[in-house]
Enzyme design. Sequence first.
Site, PDB file in Angstrom:
ATOM      1  N   GLY A  42       0.821  -1.138   0.019  1.00 39.94           N
ATOM      2  CA  GLY A  42       0.059  -0.082  -0.126  1.00 39.94           C
ATOM      3  C   GLY A  42       0.975   1.249  -0.006  1.00 39.94           C
ATOM      4  N   GLU A  70       8.883  -2.747   6.224  1.00 43.23           N
ATOM      5  CA  GLU A  70       9.578  -1.986   5.387  1.00 43.23           C
ATOM      6  C   GLU A  70      10.334  -2.807   4.411  1.00 43.23           C
ATOM      7  OE1 GLU A  70       9.218   1.082   5.514  1.00 43.23           O
ATOM      8  OE2 GLU A  70       8.541   1.401   7.461  1.00 43.23           O
ATOM      9  N   ALA A  71       9.803  -3.860   3.893  1.00 47.57           N
ATOM     10  CA  ALA A  71      10.409  -4.773   2.936  1.00 47.57           C
ATOM     11  C   ALA A  71      10.771  -4.227   1.811  1.00 47.57           C
ATOM     12  CB  ALA A  71       9.252  -5.919   2.803  1.00 47.57           C
ATOM     13  N   MET A  89       2.315   5.131   1.357  1.00 45.11           N
ATOM     14  CA  MET A  89       2.451   5.580   2.756  1.00 45.11           C
ATOM     15  C   MET A  89       1.204   5.750   3.716  1.00 45.11           C
ATOM     16  SD  MET A  89       5.806   7.835   2.143  1.00 45.11           S
ATOM     17  CE  MET A  89       4.804   8.796   1.153  1.00 45.11           C
TER      18      MET A  89
END
Length: 250
Positions: A9, A87-88, A11
């Site tokens: 998605g 945070e991938a 931020m």
Amino acid sequence: MAELIFFSGTMDCGKSTLALQMDYNHRARGRGGVRFSRNDRAGESRISSRLGLETDAVEVLDTTDFWEEVMVRRTQGRRVDYLICDEAQFYTPEQVEQLAKVVDEIDVDVFAFGITADFRTRLFPGSQRLIELADRVQVLQVEALCWCGRRATHNARTVDGVMVTEGAQVVVGDVDMVADSATTQAAEHVPVVGYETLCRRHFMRRVTAHGAKLMAQQDELLPFEVDACLWRGSGGPGEPRGNRNPDSEA
């Protein structure tokens, strides 16, 4: 069967909040897991949500090997049933392949969370590999909003409130820094880098909240929409050079 699931998605749509909620739910059922993150807004080795939730995590580095991370813990007798990977988008493609191996070879669930595209609308390498390998890609249902009220679909980088489309792919900032950044610049003479979620229409027109505010302050508004980045005082690329701040010139 274990799965590799990528929750994506823009931020500000609740990815980290969901990551922390899923970690809580699995632990409450007696499962053992490990939390990972990289470049979190709260600092190193943290997962934080804009709602105020925060917890510790293992910081992912370029040298991190997820297969080794799991095997070392299991060798020590620690239970590892799942991984939370926040945070991938900042992970390397090789690290994403390691996550897939963990799922397939030792039946560990991997829940990865991240944005897909950068401020130039280009896929992050980590996100691209996750889309290619994940068992499921789920777009979060909590919709981030553009300043105009429409659903936000793009992440924009701003410098002193003006949208930019060039620069390094990874520059850590925050969406809370987009408003009135010109005031901060005048006081400190340091450009303020921030991030803002925009609908496609305003991303393509490069109309940020800062630019829209400048338009609203004009005595006379045009009877049609124009690109706010071209408005006098916005600092956009279409503004005559004589109207720009001389301190901003290279």
